[in-house]
Design an enzyme around this catalytic site. Structure first.
Site, PDB file in Angstrom:
ATOM      1  N   LYS A 196       0.657  -1.044   0.084  1.00  0.00           N
ATOM      2  CA  LYS A 196      -0.103  -0.016  -0.008  1.00  0.00           C
ATOM      3  C   LYS A 196       1.043   1.126  -0.041  1.00  0.00           C
ATOM      4  CE  LYS A 196      -3.689   2.459   2.514  1.00  0.00           C
ATOM      5  NZ  LYS A 196      -4.570   2.496   3.333  1.00  0.00           N
ATOM      6  N   LYS A 223       1.289   9.951   5.845  1.00  0.00           N
ATOM      7  CA  LYS A 223       1.221   8.589   6.187  1.00  0.00           C
ATOM      8  C   LYS A 223       2.560   7.899   5.668  1.00  0.00           C
ATOM      9  CE  LYS A 223      -3.681   8.252   6.704  1.00  0.00           C
ATOM     10  NZ  LYS A 223      -4.679   7.141   6.792  1.00  0.00           N
ATOM     11  N   GLU A 239       7.484  -6.705   1.059  1.00  0.00           N
ATOM     12  CA  GLU A 239       6.373  -6.334   1.873  1.00  0.00           C
ATOM     13  C   GLU A 239       5.259  -7.560   1.648  1.00  0.00           C
ATOM     14  OE1 GLU A 239       5.174  -4.597   4.217  1.00  0.00           O
ATOM     15  OE2 GLU A 239       6.425  -2.551   4.334  1.00  0.00           O
ATOM     16  N   LYS A 254      -2.228  -1.498  -3.906  1.00  0.00           N
ATOM     17  CA  LYS A 254      -2.957  -0.413  -3.819  1.00  0.00           C
ATOM     18  C   LYS A 254      -2.217   1.031  -3.978  1.00  0.00           C
ATOM     19  CE  LYS A 254      -6.237   1.984  -0.668  1.00  0.00           C
ATOM     20  NZ  LYS A 254      -6.407   2.042   0.691  1.00  0.00           N
ATOM     21  N   SER A 280     -10.397   5.622  -4.637  1.00  0.00           N
ATOM     22  CA  SER A 280     -11.169   6.677  -4.801  1.00  0.00           C
ATOM     23  C   SER A 280     -10.789   7.866  -5.566  1.00  0.00           C
ATOM     24  CB  SER A 280     -11.571   7.345  -3.602  1.00  0.00           C
ATOM     25  OG  SER A 280     -10.338   7.612  -2.627  1.00  0.00           O
ATOM     26  N   TYR A 319     -15.092   1.047  -6.955  1.00  0.00           N
ATOM     27  CA  TYR A 319     -16.383   1.603  -6.618  1.00  0.00           C
ATOM     28  C   TYR A 319     -17.246   1.301  -8.012  1.00  0.00           C
ATOM     29  CZ  TYR A 319     -13.824   3.430  -3.055  1.00  0.00           C
ATOM     30  OH  TYR A 319     -12.796   3.445  -1.610  1.00  0.00           O
TER      31      TYR A 319
END
Ligand code: PBG
Length: 330
Positions: A196, A223, A239, A254, A280, A319
């Site tokens: 991510k 982040k 990872e 992602k 998104s 979505y």
């Protein structure tokens, strides 16, 4: 050799094209993200995600029934937590009667065979909008991982089939796996957000849940100390392999479209299912361009989804899932 091989023969008409098509999209490819809020009769459009909504539990029920009828059999739940329940530890996340726990039960009651996955992360519960507990201006790793294990257990107890930790703390997959095993939840799966990236494409999602990192002195502004640097490729493999060793059943890359090189590498490197999250911001970009009349919404959507699957996605979190399936069912 030409003219013995005329590649265009295989493109002559739709019948031959569909006969030799390599990548076929079906409702089985999708995991549908759903945003849940407190209240009754709430179906709130998210301003930066046109035609995508936050549902209160009563309307969530209708929505999952509709998804099921369309052939969409898996959902990924996110909750928007009221501000007065947020703190630094995310304590509300463990409330057995919290919004997530009730949402899980609502979906299972409405559609007992629907696969329910839950987002496991602190940010919707954090006053600071971070995925970890903050001490002395730093996101603390191990305390956060332990908390996420408790949170996972709470979701499993409420009936979740899979937990999906989206935080990127080190070692949390093992911590969660052990907690689930120790409590007898041996069949509860883990879909790990394993590669991510710290991405600017998450903006509209943070609007949807009101979960953006706060602008406060001594609180990290972004982040980047836990989500990955988007310049890195080998790190994504590391990872992902570590998460598999720690017990992840499904791994994830992602965001989606800008990271399809990573998807293919991971698909080639591992033997567990690979999920891809078309996030998104990717959704918002296409909606905006289509609204302006600059792109053909449905055509570009199908092209993007197909590209994600072609790159190696076994599971697509999108979505657009409902829109795609409506086209497939035509
Ligand atoms: C938070 C989380 C995020 C998304 C899923 N879980 C946002 C973030 O990491 O800041 C993003 C999804 C999207 O943009 O669609 N743990």
């Amino acid at each position: 050799m030409y003219p013995l091989r005329r590649n265009r023969r295989l493109r002559t008409n739709e019948a031959i094209r569909s006969l030799v098509r390599e990548t076929i999209i079906s409702p089985n490819d999708f995991l549908v993200p759903l945003f849940v809020v407190e209240g009754k009769g709430v179906k709130d459009e998210i301003p930066s995600m046109p035609n995508y909504f936050r549902y209160s539990l009563d309307l969530l029920e209708n929505e999952v029934k509709e998804l099921w009828k369309l052939g969409l059999k898996s959902v990924l739940l996110f909750v928007k937590v009221p501000d007065n329940l947020k703190d630094n530890q995310g304590k509300e996340a463990l409330n057995p009667n919290g919004l997530m726990q009730r949402a899980i039960k609502t979906v299972k009651n409405a559609c007992p065979d629907m696969l329910v996955m839950t987002d496991v992360a602190l940010d919707p519960y954090s006053v600071y909008g971070h995925d970890g507990i903050i001490e002395n201006g730093m996101i603390v790793n191990d305390a956060t991982a332990n908390f996420l294990a408790e949170m996972s257990l709470s979701h499993a107890k409420a009936g979740a089939d899979f937990v999906a930790p989206s935080d990127m703390m080190d070692g949390r997959i093992l911590t969660i796996r052990e907690a689930l095993e120790n409590d007898g939840f041996i069949n509860t799966g883990i879909m790990s957000y394993s590669a991510k990236y710290a991405s600017a494409f998450y903006g509209p999602f943070r609007d949807a849940l009101d979960s953006a990192p706060v602008d406060m002195i001594d609180i990290p502004k972004d982040k980047k100390t836990y989500q990955m640097d988007y310049a890195n490729r080998k790190e994504a493999i590391k990872e992902t392999e570590m998460d598999i060793d720690e017990g992840a059943d499904i791994v994830m890359v992602k965001p989606g479209l800008c990271y399809l090189d990573i998807v293919r590498e991971i698909k080639n490197a591992v033997d567990v299912p690979v999920a891809v999250y078309q996030v998104s911001g990717e959704y918002a970009m296409l909606k905006a361009a289509a609204e302006k009349g600059w792109l053909d919404h449905d055509a570009v959507m199908m092209e993007q989804i197909t590209a994600i699957k072609r790159a190696g996605a076994d599971v697509i979190v999108s979505y657009f899932a409902k829109d795609v399936v409506k086209i497939l069912n035509r």
